[in-house]
Design an enzyme around this catalytic site. Structure first.
Site, mmCIF file in Angstrom:
data_model
loop_
_atom_site.group_PDB
_atom_site.id
_atom_site.type_symbol
_atom_site.label_atom_id
_atom_site.label_comp_id
_atom_site.label_asym_id
_atom_site.label_seq_id
_atom_site.Cartn_x
_atom_site.Cartn_y
_atom_site.Cartn_z
ATOM 1 N N CYS A 30 0.837 -1.202 0.000
ATOM 2 C CA CYS A 30 0.000 0.000 0.000
ATOM 3 C C CYS A 30 0.874 1.255 0.000
ATOM 4 C CB CYS A 30 -0.927 0.098 1.197
ATOM 5 S SG CYS A 30 -2.063 -1.261 1.353
ATOM 6 N N ARG A 44 4.044 -0.323 -4.759
ATOM 7 C CA ARG A 44 3.808 -0.802 -3.391
ATOM 8 C C ARG A 44 2.553 -1.667 -3.282
ATOM 9 N NH1 ARG A 44 6.839 2.130 0.270
ATOM 10 N NH2 ARG A 44 5.448 1.525 1.947
ATOM 11 N N TRP A 52 -2.594 -2.932 -1.536
ATOM 12 C CA TRP A 52 -2.190 -4.337 -1.624
ATOM 13 C C TRP A 52 -2.985 -5.005 -0.512
ATOM 14 C CZ3 TRP A 52 0.261 -8.024 1.492
ATOM 15 C CH2 TRP A 52 0.801 -9.129 0.827
ATOM 16 N N ASN A 79 -1.513 2.516 5.464
ATOM 17 C CA ASN A 79 -0.582 1.472 5.038
ATOM 18 C C ASN A 79 -0.196 0.694 6.294
ATOM 19 O OD1 ASN A 79 2.953 1.593 4.117
ATOM 20 N ND2 ASN A 79 1.536 -0.079 3.992
ATOM 21 N N GLY A 80 -0.462 -0.628 6.285
ATOM 22 C CA GLY A 80 -0.117 -1.426 7.472
ATOM 23 C C GLY A 80 -1.256 -2.375 7.812
ATOM 24 N N GLU A 88 18.574 -16.934 -7.019
ATOM 25 C CA GLU A 88 18.103 -15.621 -7.471
ATOM 26 C C GLU A 88 17.552 -15.704 -8.903
ATOM 27 O OE1 GLU A 88 17.283 -13.026 -6.117
ATOM 28 O OE2 GLU A 88 17.335 -11.467 -7.641
ATOM 29 N N LYS A 96 13.742 -14.730 -9.912
ATOM 30 C CA LYS A 96 13.386 -13.726 -10.930
ATOM 31 C C LYS A 96 12.386 -14.319 -11.909
ATOM 32 C CE LYS A 96 14.342 -10.794 -9.362
ATOM 33 N NZ LYS A 96 15.016 -10.451 -8.166
ATOM 34 N N GLU A 102 8.853 -14.911 -10.218
ATOM 35 C CA GLU A 102 8.064 -13.760 -9.772
ATOM 36 C C GLU A 102 7.555 -12.892 -10.915
ATOM 37 O OE1 GLU A 102 10.062 -11.014 -7.135
ATOM 38 O OE2 GLU A 102 11.915 -11.194 -8.257
ATOM 39 N N HIS A 117 20.176 -35.934 -4.705
ATOM 40 C CA HIS A 117 19.458 -36.291 -3.473
ATOM 41 C C HIS A 117 17.954 -36.046 -3.613
ATOM 42 C CE1 HIS A 117 23.259 -36.966 -1.526
ATOM 43 N NE2 HIS A 117 23.677 -35.772 -1.952
ATOM 44 N N LYS A 172 6.535 -3.960 -3.698
ATOM 45 C CA LYS A 172 7.980 -3.771 -3.567
ATOM 46 C C LYS A 172 8.437 -3.709 -2.117
ATOM 47 C CE LYS A 172 11.970 -2.110 -5.590
ATOM 48 N NZ LYS A 172 12.459 -3.399 -6.052
HETATM 49 C C1 F6R Z 1 12.411 -9.911 -5.296
HETATM 50 C C2 F6R Z 1 12.340 -8.841 -4.330
HETATM 51 C C3 F6R Z 1 12.019 -9.181 -2.925
HETATM 52 C C4 F6R Z 1 12.795 -8.291 -1.953
HETATM 53 C C5 F6R Z 1 12.347 -8.564 -0.514
HETATM 54 C C6 F6R Z 1 13.160 -7.779 0.492
HETATM 55 O O1 F6R Z 1 12.753 -9.447 -6.558
HETATM 56 O O2 F6R Z 1 12.498 -7.688 -4.654
HETATM 57 O O3 F6R Z 1 12.252 -10.533 -2.674
HETATM 58 O O4 F6R Z 1 14.156 -8.552 -2.110
HETATM 59 O O5 F6R Z 1 10.997 -8.244 -0.388
HETATM 60 O O6 F6R Z 1 13.030 -6.419 0.285
HETATM 61 P P1 F6R Z 1 14.044 -5.394 0.932
HETATM 62 O O7 F6R Z 1 15.361 -5.610 0.297
HETATM 63 O O8 F6R Z 1 13.470 -4.040 0.618
HETATM 64 O O9 F6R Z 1 14.077 -5.681 2.401
#
Ligand code: F6R
Length: 609
Positions: free
Chosen positions: A2, A27, A74, A100-101, A482, A486, A489, A505, A604
């Protein structure tokens, strides 16, 4: 999780709020809404879906006002629909709130308020705030907000307005961020600084249990008891241009291409080829203190966790200090053991991730020394740790982290070298060779980006697969994780990252012609072992793509496709191997028509637990 924004000033309020919302959309984006005050009446518009739908609705049927608040959601409590979208109203419709929260005790509060005669319209936790402020309202909005928030348990950043105390916005926070923008006869409240940069660079960050009360002429800061506060004004140097797409189709692609510069910016000024020294004067922890460190615990979530995992290899190899790496969301609930000789490194791009912040607070209770690796200056985590090592990646708008990942690895490489130096674990010659190796990385990254077109062509052949396996070993095991993250997601293709040696395994059972494998296989200490893993897959008719050194001739006969990368010091290959995997995921998602910058169900900055 949010985004909230509020504005009072002479500009067109709806435009300012809508432009701001677009910059906060990363967000959360399942519904959006705006409320403005026009001739002392509240006008509200809300829609289910993205901000573009709200914009369309406002074009078709405009509203105007002299000040207002807006929200992009969100969903946590209550499904995404128009009624559950913010702003939320009290019974009279004269008071609105954006939030937000999460309000954890909203159910008992709601029951009580209902019994007192309040009429609820939504399934959200937020609506209780509107009714509580209504309940306590006498003549001053800030006093009513103060009383209301004392009843709340959970996390919130809120902005409230009421036509019964008009021309005023009241903001308060516990947990999620709230930045107050100070302009010329105009003031803003926002979940982050991005919407503010085109209006002002003078920002005040609210701390927990602080409030801002502003009208067109002034802003005052008070605590929850009403005492005035003197707040520091930060001058933010990020420019508004940094949050534009700059000709790229998506922010994610632009941010992938910014990585060589971001790594340069993070390294620059912090290491010297003359002295062979890494300089960490700015981080706020002295060499005397750091020299006593016997153990490091890295705490993070998601992509930051993967950067931390790379950091573990850097620190163990260079500084020879044992490193544990922990998911913040797990660590905080464990009976973990820490002491004063442990350095807790909390990695967070946003500096606002609720789990990482909570884990940091638990770590501090145990008196461990704490260091943040953050991208957002003055974010909550950066403020609460004893030391901060900033990554210089600039604002990252794409929800999937890319450039901040590389910047985090660069910061961790520096930290590892610094710890190695102050603990006397490497000599000047060794140090110089690592510094040189790091300095060469950005140019090598540029060479990989020059191959973007061929990676796009390669991606075309894989858009219709439903599963992917990513394998790496040693320092490239985190890159396998990673790369898989990517892909899943942004393209919604199921992908798993695994250490190559673990294949036999269990996961090897999955291998068939429908499950391609991406192997990360630079010439390093586990190269031969990776070749064995590759043979194991080939025997089971699996299709293999490999990220390998361009001078590796041997690999071509063993796999189906090779993505070449320049050779480098093996320890620092993650900077190079991550890039093709980001591009591969990006092109697959983009070809599939996915919403790359705003993948479904994600946000994000994860400011809820
Ligand atoms: C994936 C991604 C998330 C963030 C995670 C932590 O692409 O962006 O997995 O890495 O939410 O976020 P921060 O780094 O802001 O604590």
């Amino acid at each position: 999780m949010c985004g909230i924004i509020g504005y009072i000033g002479k500009k067109n309020v709806v435009s300012v709020l809508m432009e701001g919302l677009k910059k906060l959309e990363y967000r959360g984006y399942d519904s959006a809404g705006i409320a403005v005050v026009n001739r002392n009446r509240v006008k509200i518009r809300r829609v289910k879906g993205k901000i573009s739908l709200l914009e369309k609705s406002l074009e078709e049927k405009p509203i105007e006002g002299s000040y207002g608040v807006a929200h992009t959601r969100w969903a946590t409590h209550g499904r995404p629909c128009e009624e559950n979208a913010h702003p939320h109203r009290d019974c009279t419709g004269t008071l609105v709130v954006v939030h937000n929260g999460i309000i954890e005790n909203y159910l008992p509060l709601k029951e009580k308020l209902k019994a007192e005669g309040h009429k609820f319209r939504t399934e959200t936790d937020t609506e209780v705030i509107a009714h509580l402020v209504e309940k306590y309202f006498n003549s001053s909005l800030e006093k009513a907000v103060q009383k209301a928030i004392r009843k709340l348990e959970g996390a919130y950043a809120i902005a409230v307005l009421s036509t019964k105390d008009s021309g005023k916005i009241v903001a308060a926070k516990v947990g999620p961020p709230a930045a107050i923008g100070l302009g010329e006869k105009e003031f803003f409240i926002s979940s982050d600084i991005n919407p503010l940069l085109s209006h002002t660079q003078k920002i005040v960050f609210l701390e927990d249990e602080e409030m801002a009360v502003f009208n067109e002429n002034e802003v005052k800061f008070i605590d929850y008891k009403g005492n005035s506060l003197e707040k520091r004004v930060d001058h933010i140097s990020w420019s508004p241009l940094m949050i534009e797409k700059g000709g790229f189709k998506h922010f994610m692609l632009k941010e992938i291409f910014e990585q060589p510069q971001v790594v340069r910016d993070t390294l620059n000024g912090r290491m010297s080829l003359d002295s062979g020294k890494v300089c960490m004067d700015e981080i706020g922890l002295s060499p005397q203190v750091l020299r006593k460190i016997k153990r490091v615990v890295i705490i993070a979530c998601g992509t930051s966790y993967h950067a931390g995992l790379v950091g573990k290899y850097f620190i163990e190899t260079l500084a020879q200090i044992p490193v544990d790496i922990e998911f913040a969301s797990e660590y905080r609930y464990r009976d973990f053991i820490l002491d004063k000789e442990t350095l807790a490194v909390v990695i967070s791009q946003s500096g606002e991730t609720a789990d990482s912040l909570a884990a940091l607070r638990s770590v501090k209770e145990k008196k461990a020394l704490s260091l943040a690796v953050c991208n957002v200056v003055n974010s909550s985590i950066a403020r609460e740790t004893e030391g901060v090592l900033y990554t210089h990646a600039g604002p990252e708008i794409g929800v999937a982290a890319t450039k901040t990942f590389s910047a985090q690895m660069a910061a961790l490489a520096l930290l590892a070298l610094y710890l190695a130096q102050i603990k006397g674990k490497i000599n000047k010659k060794e140090s110089l060779s690592y510094i040189q190796a790091l300095q060469r990385i950005p140019h090598k990254m540029e060479k990989i980006l020059n191959q973007a077109e061929s990676i796009e062509k390669l991606a075309l052949d894989f858009v219709s697969f439903s599963h992917f396996l990513y394998l790496g070993r040693w320092v490239n095991f985190p890159i396998a994780l990673e790369g898989a993250l990517k892909l899943k997601e942004i393209s919604y293709i199921h992908a798993e990252g695994y250490p190559g040696g673990e294949m036999k395994h269990g996961p090897i059972a999955l291998i068939d012609e429908k499950m391609p494998t991406m192997v990360i296989v630079p010439k390093d200490r586990v190269y031969e072992k990776m070749l064995s893993n590759i043979s194991e897959i080939k025997t089971r008719v699996g299709y293999i793509l490999a990220v390998a050194f361009e001078n590796d001739k041997e690999i071509h006969g063993r796999v189906d496709k090779v993505i070449p990368i320049p050779s480098a010091n093996p320890l620092f290959t993650p900077f190079l191997t991550a890039l093709p995997l980001q591009l591969f995921a990006y092109y697959i998602a983009s070809i599939r028509g996915a919403d790359v910058d705003q993948p479904r169900n994600l946000a994000k900055s994860v400011t809820v637990e």
